[in-house]
Motif scaffolding. Structure first.
Motif, PDB file in Angstrom:
ATOM      1  N   VAL A 115     -12.982   6.321   9.503  1.00  0.00           N
ATOM      2  CA  VAL A 115     -13.370   4.790   8.684  1.00  0.00           C
ATOM      3  C   VAL A 115     -12.887   5.250   6.953  1.00  0.00           C
ATOM      4  N   VAL A 116     -13.599   6.612   6.837  1.00  0.00           N
ATOM      5  CA  VAL A 116     -13.203   6.949   5.462  1.00  0.00           C
ATOM      6  C   VAL A 116     -11.726   7.039   5.149  1.00  0.00           C
ATOM      7  N   GLY A 117     -10.882   7.291   6.068  1.00  0.00           N
ATOM      8  CA  GLY A 117      -9.498   7.388   6.097  1.00  0.00           C
ATOM      9  C   GLY A 117      -8.882   5.770   5.697  1.00  0.00           C
ATOM     10  N   LEU A 118      -9.530   5.035   6.394  1.00  0.00           N
ATOM     11  CA  LEU A 118      -9.041   3.561   6.386  1.00  0.00           C
ATOM     12  C   LEU A 118      -9.295   2.980   5.034  1.00  0.00           C
ATOM     13  N   VAL A 119     -10.566   3.430   4.496  1.00  0.00           N
ATOM     14  CA  VAL A 119     -10.881   2.806   3.133  1.00  0.00           C
ATOM     15  C   VAL A 119     -10.241   3.386   2.216  1.00  0.00           C
ATOM     16  N   CYS A 120      -9.792   4.721   2.371  1.00  0.00           N
ATOM     17  CA  CYS A 120      -8.754   5.196   1.516  1.00  0.00           C
ATOM     18  C   CYS A 120      -7.442   4.554   1.421  1.00  0.00           C
ATOM     19  N   GLY A 121      -7.030   4.248   2.606  1.00  0.00           N
ATOM     20  CA  GLY A 121      -5.883   3.641   2.668  1.00  0.00           C
ATOM     21  C   GLY A 121      -6.020   2.148   1.844  1.00  0.00           C
ATOM     22  N   ALA A 122      -7.189   1.497   2.154  1.00  0.00           N
ATOM     23  CA  ALA A 122      -7.070   0.444   1.396  1.00  0.00           C
ATOM     24  C   ALA A 122      -7.160   0.414  -0.200  1.00  0.00           C
ATOM     25  N   ALA A 123      -7.674   1.850  -0.502  1.00  0.00           N
ATOM     26  CA  ALA A 123      -7.456   1.884  -1.940  1.00  0.00           C
ATOM     27  C   ALA A 123      -6.065   1.908  -2.397  1.00  0.00           C
ATOM     28  N   LEU A 124      -5.264   2.834  -1.565  1.00  0.00           N
ATOM     29  CA  LEU A 124      -3.735   3.092  -2.145  1.00  0.00           C
ATOM     30  C   LEU A 124      -3.030   1.636  -1.907  1.00  0.00           C
ATOM     31  N   VAL A 125      -3.454   0.745  -0.936  1.00  0.00           N
ATOM     32  CA  VAL A 125      -2.897  -0.471  -0.936  1.00  0.00           C
ATOM     33  C   VAL A 125      -3.225  -1.396  -2.180  1.00  0.00           C
ATOM     34  N   PHE A 126      -4.317  -1.292  -2.715  1.00  0.00           N
ATOM     35  CA  PHE A 126      -4.412  -2.139  -4.058  1.00  0.00           C
ATOM     36  C   PHE A 126      -3.968  -1.385  -5.124  1.00  0.00           C
ATOM     37  N   GLY A 127      -3.907   0.088  -5.190  1.00  0.00           N
ATOM     38  CA  GLY A 127      -3.037   0.720  -6.267  1.00  0.00           C
ATOM     39  C   GLY A 127      -1.495   0.216  -6.076  1.00  0.00           C
ATOM     40  N   GLY A 128      -0.953   0.261  -5.097  1.00  0.00           N
ATOM     41  CA  GLY A 128       0.432  -0.375  -4.718  1.00  0.00           C
ATOM     42  C   GLY A 128       0.640  -1.662  -5.313  1.00  0.00           C
ATOM     43  N   VAL A 129      -0.239  -2.574  -4.900  1.00  0.00           N
ATOM     44  CA  VAL A 129      -0.174  -3.982  -5.255  1.00  0.00           C
ATOM     45  C   VAL A 129      -0.217  -3.960  -6.924  1.00  0.00           C
ATOM     46  N   ALA A 130      -0.827  -3.123  -7.604  1.00  0.00           N
ATOM     47  CA  ALA A 130      -1.227  -3.258  -8.832  1.00  0.00           C
ATOM     48  C   ALA A 130       0.425  -2.847  -9.411  1.00  0.00           C
ATOM     49  N   LEU A 131       1.068  -2.055  -8.513  1.00  0.00           N
ATOM     50  CA  LEU A 131       2.378  -1.420  -9.369  1.00  0.00           C
ATOM     51  C   LEU A 131       3.469  -2.481  -9.072  1.00  0.00           C
ATOM     52  N   VAL A 132       3.277  -3.373  -7.887  1.00  0.00           N
ATOM     53  CA  VAL A 132       3.994  -4.288  -7.656  1.00  0.00           C
ATOM     54  C   VAL A 132       4.036  -5.264  -8.770  1.00  0.00           C
TER      55      VAL A 132
END
Length: 161
Positions: A115-132
């Motif tokens: 679950v912690v890994g999934l939430v970290c993945g969500a954080a990574l996705v938000f950062g990626g969307v910011a870069l887009v």
């Protein structure tokens, strides 16, 4: 962008904003009550992170609403659009940090590593969307600069003719 598309997007944004107000008014206090048995610092951090996340999403929704207004008016390719785009970038980056903070809070508790890994993945996705959105901002700048060049060329051609 067609008017029906803008209307549908505005409807979705309005529903999301209404839902976010409900989260702020009802869900966050419920989370506070439901975590009564945990340490005070953990409760404060959890509710604060959730409130910051909801706030970041609200800023994004309002900025997208304003950009849709500019699209409808035909003025999205103007320098005033950069303020809204910049606010979206900052809010997405803040959301990424907040979600990562939530993952850290979960990791310090009893959450399952997956679950912690999934939430970290969500954080990574938000950062990626910011870069887009950063890339899209650069495209907006190019479009505005080219529009200004075209206006200058038209004015020079008008003088010649």
């Amino acid at each position: 962008m067609t008017h029906p598309t803008i209307a549908v997007l505005r409807g979705i944004i309005a529903l999301a904003l209404a839902g976010s107000v409900i989260v702020q008014a009802m869900i966050l206090p419920a989370v506070w009550r439901d975590t009564e048995g945990t340490e005070l610092w953990r409760r404060v951090v959890l509710v604060t992170l959730l409130a910051l996340f909801v706030g970041a999403m609200q800023v994004i929704a309002v900025c997208v609403w304003q950009l849709l207004t500019k699209v409808r008016q035909g003025s999205v390719f103007s320098r005033s659009s950069f303020g809204y785009v910049d606010a979206v970038i900052v809010s997405l980056a803040a959301a990424a940090v907040v979600v990562f903070g939530l993952a850290a809070l979960m990791a310090a508790g009893e959450a399952a590593p997956g679950v912690v890994g999934l939430v970290c993945g969500a954080a990574l996705v938000f950062g990626g969307v910011a870069l887009v959105v950063v890339v899209m901002r650069a495209l907006l700048r190019q479009a505005i600069d080219r529009e200004a060049e075209a206006r200058t060329l038209r004015a020079e051609l008008d003088e010649v003719v």
